[in-house]
Design a protein around this motif. Structure first.
Motif, PDB file in Angstrom:
ATOM      1  N   ASP A  39       0.798  -1.224   0.000  1.00 44.52           N
ATOM      2  CA  ASP A  39       0.000   0.000   0.000  1.00 44.52           C
ATOM      3  C   ASP A  39       0.837   1.283   0.000  1.00 44.52           C
ATOM      4  O   ASP A  39       0.286   2.373  -0.141  1.00 44.52           O
ATOM      5  N   ILE A  40       2.146   1.176   0.178  1.00 51.94           N
ATOM      6  CA  ILE A  40       2.986   2.373   0.237  1.00 51.94           C
ATOM      7  C   ILE A  40       3.174   2.942  -1.171  1.00 51.94           C
ATOM      8  O   ILE A  40       3.530   2.228  -2.097  1.00 51.94           O
ATOM      9  N   VAL A  41       2.969   4.243  -1.289  1.00 54.14           N
ATOM     10  CA  VAL A  41       3.160   4.953  -2.552  1.00 54.14           C
ATOM     11  C   VAL A  41       4.357   5.889  -2.382  1.00 54.14           C
ATOM     12  O   VAL A  41       4.445   6.616  -1.378  1.00 54.14           O
ATOM     13  N   PHE A  42       5.279   5.849  -3.334  1.00 54.90           N
ATOM     14  CA  PHE A  42       6.509   6.630  -3.252  1.00 54.90           C
ATOM     15  C   PHE A  42       6.245   8.092  -2.892  1.00 54.90           C
ATOM     16  O   PHE A  42       6.830   8.622  -1.956  1.00 54.90           O
ATOM     17  N   GLU A  43       5.374   8.735  -3.641  1.00 51.30           N
ATOM     18  CA  GLU A  43       5.141  10.158  -3.444  1.00 51.30           C
ATOM     19  C   GLU A  43       4.621  10.466  -2.040  1.00 51.30           C
ATOM     20  O   GLU A  43       5.014  11.465  -1.422  1.00 51.30           O
ATOM     21  N   GLU A  44       3.770   9.595  -1.510  1.00 53.55           N
ATOM     22  CA  GLU A  44       3.245   9.801  -0.156  1.00 53.55           C
ATOM     23  C   GLU A  44       4.335   9.609   0.890  1.00 53.55           C
ATOM     24  O   GLU A  44       4.435  10.370   1.849  1.00 53.55           O
ATOM     25  N   ARG A  45       5.154   8.565   0.709  1.00 49.22           N
ATOM     26  CA  ARG A  45       6.242   8.304   1.665  1.00 49.22           C
ATOM     27  C   ARG A  45       7.246   9.449   1.652  1.00 49.22           C
ATOM     28  O   ARG A  45       7.655   9.940   2.700  1.00 49.22           O
TER      29      ARG A  45
END
Length: 148
Positions: A39-45
């Motif tokens: 569920d991890i998205v690069f831009e959010e992290r």
């Protein structure tokens, strides 16, 4: 030969492909928490790092002679507490001391900025990485446990 260079936060998208490899690695490794990694998205992290000013975040790349990204490290600090937040070396470049060099550069930077406490978070199932961090002087302190 491996070249190391620091980049400003606004260039962090350079690491996206290698970061994604790191995310997939953790997703495949995890027995109970695959969903957390999928569920991890690069831009959010990465957006989580945007609150740090340029003096409190360090992003270092390791590149080969053809400027192909072999690895990266991102570290941050607040007050006298620092943390290497994410480190990854691509599989085909491991065993060449790249991770160790990245960590040494970041440890020196954190200590040079007055960090007296330096912590690192590592997945419980990532045994090779735990051994790597132990070889760098880190020791286990606490263990977080979650319901599945």
């Amino acid at each position: 030969m491996v070249d190391y260079r620091d980049i400003p936060f606004n260039e962090v998208s350079i690491i996206k492909d290698v970061w994604e490899r790191n995310r997939k690695f953790h997703e495949e490794l995890s027995k109970f928490f695959k969903h957390l990694y999928s569920d991890i998205v690069f831009e959010e992290r990465i957006n989580g790092f945007s609150s740090f000013d340029q003096d409190h975040i360090k992003i270092t790349l390791a590149e080969d002679d053809e400027e192909r990204l072999l690895g990266y490290c991102i570290s941050t600090f607040e007050g006298d507490k620092g943390e290497p937040q994410t480190l990854h070396v691509i599989e085909e470049a491991r065993g060449r001391g790249i991770g160790k060099e990245l960590m040494n550069r970041h440890m020196e930077w954190l200590k040079g900025n007055g960090c007296k406490t330096i912590t690192i978070t590592v997945s419980y199932e990532n045994y090779n990485t735990i051994e790597f961090y132990q070889s760098m002087g880190f020791r286990p302190n606490t263990m977080e446990m979650r319901l599945k």
